[in-house]
Design a protein around this motif. Structure first.
Motif, short mmCIF file in Angstrom:
data_model
loop_
_atom_site.label_atom_id
_atom_site.label_comp_id
_atom_site.label_asym_id
_atom_site.label_seq_id
_atom_site.Cartn_x
_atom_site.Cartn_y
_atom_site.Cartn_z
N LYS A 53 0.85 -1.18 0.00
CA LYS A 53 0.00 0.00 0.00
C LYS A 53 0.89 1.23 0.00
N ILE A 54 0.69 2.10 -0.99
CA ILE A 54 1.50 3.31 -1.08
C ILE A 54 0.86 4.41 -0.23
N GLU A 55 1.60 4.85 0.78
CA GLU A 55 1.11 5.92 1.64
C GLU A 55 1.14 7.26 0.87
N THR A 56 0.23 8.14 1.25
CA THR A 56 0.16 9.45 0.59
C THR A 56 1.47 10.22 0.73
N ILE A 114 11.00 -5.82 0.04
CA ILE A 114 10.03 -5.25 -0.89
C ILE A 114 9.58 -3.86 -0.45
N GLU A 115 9.54 -3.61 0.85
CA GLU A 115 9.13 -2.28 1.34
C GLU A 115 10.12 -1.22 0.87
N GLY A 116 11.40 -1.53 0.94
CA GLY A 116 12.41 -0.59 0.49
C GLY A 116 12.29 -0.27 -0.98
N LEU A 117 11.95 -1.30 -1.78
CA LEU A 117 11.79 -1.08 -3.22
C LEU A 117 10.66 -0.11 -3.52
#
Length: 303
Positions: A53-56, A114-117
């Protein structure tokens, strides 16, 4: 972490060894590069953006990179004002832009997964606009023929960037909560598995430890400017921004990444001299080595 970095260094060294043994050559790297930027990297972006999920707040990353690119260009015009015209163009192209997809992704994945990517993908969106906008304009302006482009030409460059278009489409799908069919994601996941080893092998293929003595002075001047400015701005933003540590770490590390690989492509396109293209290639290699050391220090002793 040390073991993961060791694997990364081994694969890079293996790519360099393949070149030295004449099993592969730098010209083969051009094909590998196209596979990475047109196939495996877009596949990795699709998989990454589909699973998180991409945070704003992440929208801030490309904005910061774009503003930083503009500031770097303005300061670079002053810092390199006494250099010969073509060398000035080379230094300004090198100053603007970062090697994210090829260099950062393998190392970032080893550190944060994957979060870092996801964070560095958003950073790369801003870097793409800087490379195909600011860097392209500066390189063209200081070429022997002078500025010959127009806004439509820059827009075409941006639209032809498959990674950038993939970032934009994947971001829209993510914000719209639209998921691609499992078949597409599974195929993309399989393809994306080749991105990291190919990227590391390519870095090894392009490594070159020889450089002309005439490059020493401009090289030291450029390294002082690029890493001095990147470290200063990165640390300031790291401590003052009210966001999570991953976003702040992305900015800090991102501003210390190697120069964009496109600088050499632009130099050829604008018909820079062979001396200038050799200088750009040399700086690309040196910043890769410097940035590997920086990431190792941050991963093991700071972050």
């Amino acid at each position: 972490m040390n073991q993961e970095f060791l694997y990364i260094i081994i694969i890079i060294a293996f790519g360099y060894l393949l070149k030295k043994l004449n099993i592969l050559q730098e010209k083969d790297g051009e094909v590998i590069s196209k596979i990475i930027f047109k196939i495996t990297l877009p596949a990795l972006v699709l998989v990454t953006f589909d699973s998180v999920k991409i945070e704003t707040s992440l929208i801030l990353l490309p904005v910061i990179v774009l503003v930083y690119g503009i500031i770097t260009a303005l300061l670079g015009l002053f810092f390199f004002k006494n250099e010969e015209r073509e060398l000035k163009g080379s230094l300004l192209m090198l100053s603007s832009g970062f090697n994210v997809g090829l260099f950062a992704f393998p190392l970032v994945y080893a550190i944060w997964g994957i979060e870092g990517l996801t964070y560095f993908s958003m950073f790369d969106v801003g870097a793409s606009f800087v490379v195909f906008g600011i860097s392209f304009i500066l390189g063209s302006y200081f070429s022997a023929e002078g500025l010959t482009l127009n806004p439509l030409e820059i827009l075409k460059k941006l639209c032809k960037s498959i990674p950038l278009m993939t970032y934009i489409i994947a971001s829209i799908l993510n914000f719209s909560h639209i998921q691609l069919p499992d078949t597409i994601i599974n195929v993309a996941s399989t393809i994306s598995g080749a991105n990291i080893p190919l990227s590391l092998l390519l870095l090894g293929l392009f490594l070159n430890f020889k450089f002309d003595k005439q490059f020493i002075k401009p090289m030291l001047k450029f390294l002082t400017f690029r890493y001095g400015l990147g470290l200063t701005v990165g640390l300031v933003l790291y401590f003052i921004l009210p966001y999570d540590i991953m976003l702040r770490s992305t900015i800090l590390i991102g501003l210390l990444l190697p120069v964009a690989a496109s600088a050499l492509t632009f130099a050829v396109e604008f018909r820079y001299s062979s001396t200038s293209t050799r200088f750009i290639a040399t700086m690309s290699n040196i910043t890769i080595l410097v940035s590997i050391v920086i990431l190792y220090i941050f991963a093991n002793f700071i972050l």
